[in-house]
Design a protein around this motif. Structure first.
Motif, PDB file in Angstrom:
ATOM      1  N   GLN A   1       0.855  -1.179   0.000  1.00 13.87           N
ATOM      2  CA  GLN A   1       0.000   0.000   0.000  1.00 13.87           C
ATOM      3  C   GLN A   1       0.892   1.230   0.000  1.00 13.87           C
ATOM      4  O   GLN A   1       1.942   1.252   0.634  1.00 13.87           O
ATOM      5  CB  GLN A   1      -0.898  -0.004   1.238  1.00 13.87           C
ATOM      6  CG  GLN A   1      -1.866   1.143   1.281  1.00 13.87           C
ATOM      7  CD  GLN A   1      -2.753   1.062   2.526  1.00 13.87           C
ATOM      8  OE1 GLN A   1      -2.533   0.239   3.406  1.00 13.87           O
ATOM      9  NE2 GLN A   1      -3.743   1.922   2.598  1.00 13.87           N
TER      10      GLN A   1
ATOM     11  N   GLU B   1       2.670   4.583   0.827  1.00 11.34           N
ATOM     12  CA  GLU B   1       2.980   5.394   1.999  1.00 11.34           C
ATOM     13  C   GLU B   1       4.048   6.397   1.583  1.00 11.34           C
ATOM     14  O   GLU B   1       5.084   6.025   1.029  1.00 11.34           O
ATOM     15  CB  GLU B   1       3.476   4.523   3.148  1.00 11.34           C
ATOM     16  CG  GLU B   1       3.694   5.308   4.420  1.00 11.34           C
ATOM     17  CD  GLU B   1       3.966   4.413   5.613  1.00 11.34           C
ATOM     18  OE1 GLU B   1       4.490   4.929   6.600  1.00 11.34           O
ATOM     19  OE2 GLU B   1       3.675   3.213   5.544  1.00 11.34           O
TER      20      GLU B   1
ATOM     21  N   ALA C   1      -5.765   9.902   2.921  1.00 11.19           N
ATOM     22  CA  ALA C   1      -5.813   8.531   2.396  1.00 11.19           C
ATOM     23  C   ALA C   1      -4.448   8.093   1.861  1.00 11.19           C
ATOM     24  O   ALA C   1      -4.096   6.918   1.929  1.00 11.19           O
ATOM     25  CB  ALA C   1      -6.872   8.414   1.301  1.00 11.19           C
TER      26      ALA C   1
ATOM     27  N   PRO D   1      -4.364   4.513  -2.681  1.00  8.54           N
ATOM     28  CA  PRO D   1      -5.577   4.157  -1.941  1.00  8.54           C
ATOM     29  C   PRO D   1      -6.825   4.530  -2.730  1.00  8.54           C
ATOM     30  O   PRO D   1      -6.782   5.385  -3.618  1.00  8.54           O
ATOM     31  CB  PRO D   1      -5.467   5.021  -0.678  1.00  8.54           C
ATOM     32  CG  PRO D   1      -4.685   6.214  -1.118  1.00  8.54           C
ATOM     33  CD  PRO D   1      -3.689   5.693  -2.121  1.00  8.54           C
ATOM     34  N   SER D   2      -7.923   3.905  -2.400  1.00  8.91           N
ATOM     35  CA  SER D   2      -9.209   4.280  -2.981  1.00  8.91           C
ATOM     36  C   SER D   2      -9.755   5.483  -2.217  1.00  8.91           C
ATOM     37  O   SER D   2      -9.509   5.629  -1.023  1.00  8.91           O
ATOM     38  CB  SER D   2     -10.206   3.127  -2.873  1.00  8.91           C
ATOM     39  OG  SER D   2      -9.760   2.027  -3.614  1.00  8.91           O
TER      40      SER D   2
ATOM     41  N   ARG E   1      -1.222   7.805   2.787  1.00 16.89           N
ATOM     42  CA  ARG E   1      -0.578   7.795   4.096  1.00 16.89           C
ATOM     43  C   ARG E   1       0.747   8.554   4.124  1.00 16.89           C
ATOM     44  O   ARG E   1       1.644   8.287   3.341  1.00 16.89           O
ATOM     45  CB  ARG E   1      -0.351   6.354   4.532  1.00 16.89           C
ATOM     46  CG  ARG E   1      -1.652   5.635   4.726  1.00 16.89           C
ATOM     47  CD  ARG E   1      -1.545   4.173   4.996  1.00 16.89           C
ATOM     48  NE  ARG E   1      -0.224   3.719   5.382  1.00 16.89           N
ATOM     49  CZ  ARG E   1       0.066   2.466   5.640  1.00 16.89           C
ATOM     50  NH1 ARG E   1      -0.864   1.554   5.555  1.00 16.89           N
ATOM     51  NH2 ARG E   1       1.281   2.109   5.978  1.00 16.89           N
TER      52      ARG E   1
END
Length: 197
Positions: free
Chosen positions: A37, A39, A150, A59-60, A152
């Protein structure tokens, strides 16, 4: 004998501390392997993109466009995407947005989508801004900065800033600060070239 035990205790504590530091270092973000994911770990130099092998999925997110239309980030799937954070109160945005508009006009039919993210703003002021600078690509109304959160670690207080996504929906670049149109054009071309064979 007490001094010897004290030295041993100090040595044991130092060994444990050193092990903890080494273990901690081994869990730092590895810049050479992909993550599951996205970041934020640092800004990308302008007019460049990060290597495909280390990109992580964006991210969504969803929300409402300035005109009230619902928006879901899944609508960006399959295209190169330029996501630009701006505000009507942002002086550099008055220069950057028309340059982004010019790039958008040139590449929109090549599988490139643009999405503005209007932050810390009032809808009426944002609509007036878009009209005054002639931006025709859609903008999400996000006064609380939820989209930035979202992503991060993304520096949400840096406006303008821009995120580029590749065709697989992975973060290919993050530019903190204003971006010149020619630099954006160069980066978008790099991402379009990745799909050309």
């Amino acid at each position: 004998m007490t001094p010897t035990l004290s030295r041993r205790a100090v040595l044991a504590v130092a060994t444990v501390a050193a092990s903890a530091v080494l273990l901690g270092c081994s869990t730092d973000v590895d810049q050479t392997t992909p993550r599951q994911q996205y970041e934020f770990t640092g800004a990308t130099p302008v007019a460049t993109v990060v290597e495909e092998a280390v990109r992580a999925p964006a991210p969504s997110f969803d929300g409402e466009l300035l005109d009230g239309t619902p928006f879901e980030s899944s609508s960006l799937d399959g295209d190169v995407a330029v996501i630009n954070f701006w505000g009507s109160w942002c002086a550099p945005c008055r220069v950057e947005t028309p340059e982004f508009q010019a790039v958008y006009v040139d590449v929109a039919d090549q599988g490139v989508q643009f999405l503005g993210i209007d932050v810390k703003d009032e809808r009426q002021l944002a609509i007036a801004f878009v009209d005054s600078v002639g931006a025709t690509y859609p903008s999400l109304f996000d006064p609380r900065g939820e989209v930035a959160l979202a992503f991060r670690g993304f520096p949400a207080n840096v406006v303008p800033s821009t995120i580029l996504l590749d065709r697989q929906g992975r973060v290919a670049a993050v530019y903190a600060g204003a971006v010149r149109g020619e630099d954006l054009r160069t980066a978008v071309a790099l991402l379009l070239d990745e799909g050309a064979a």
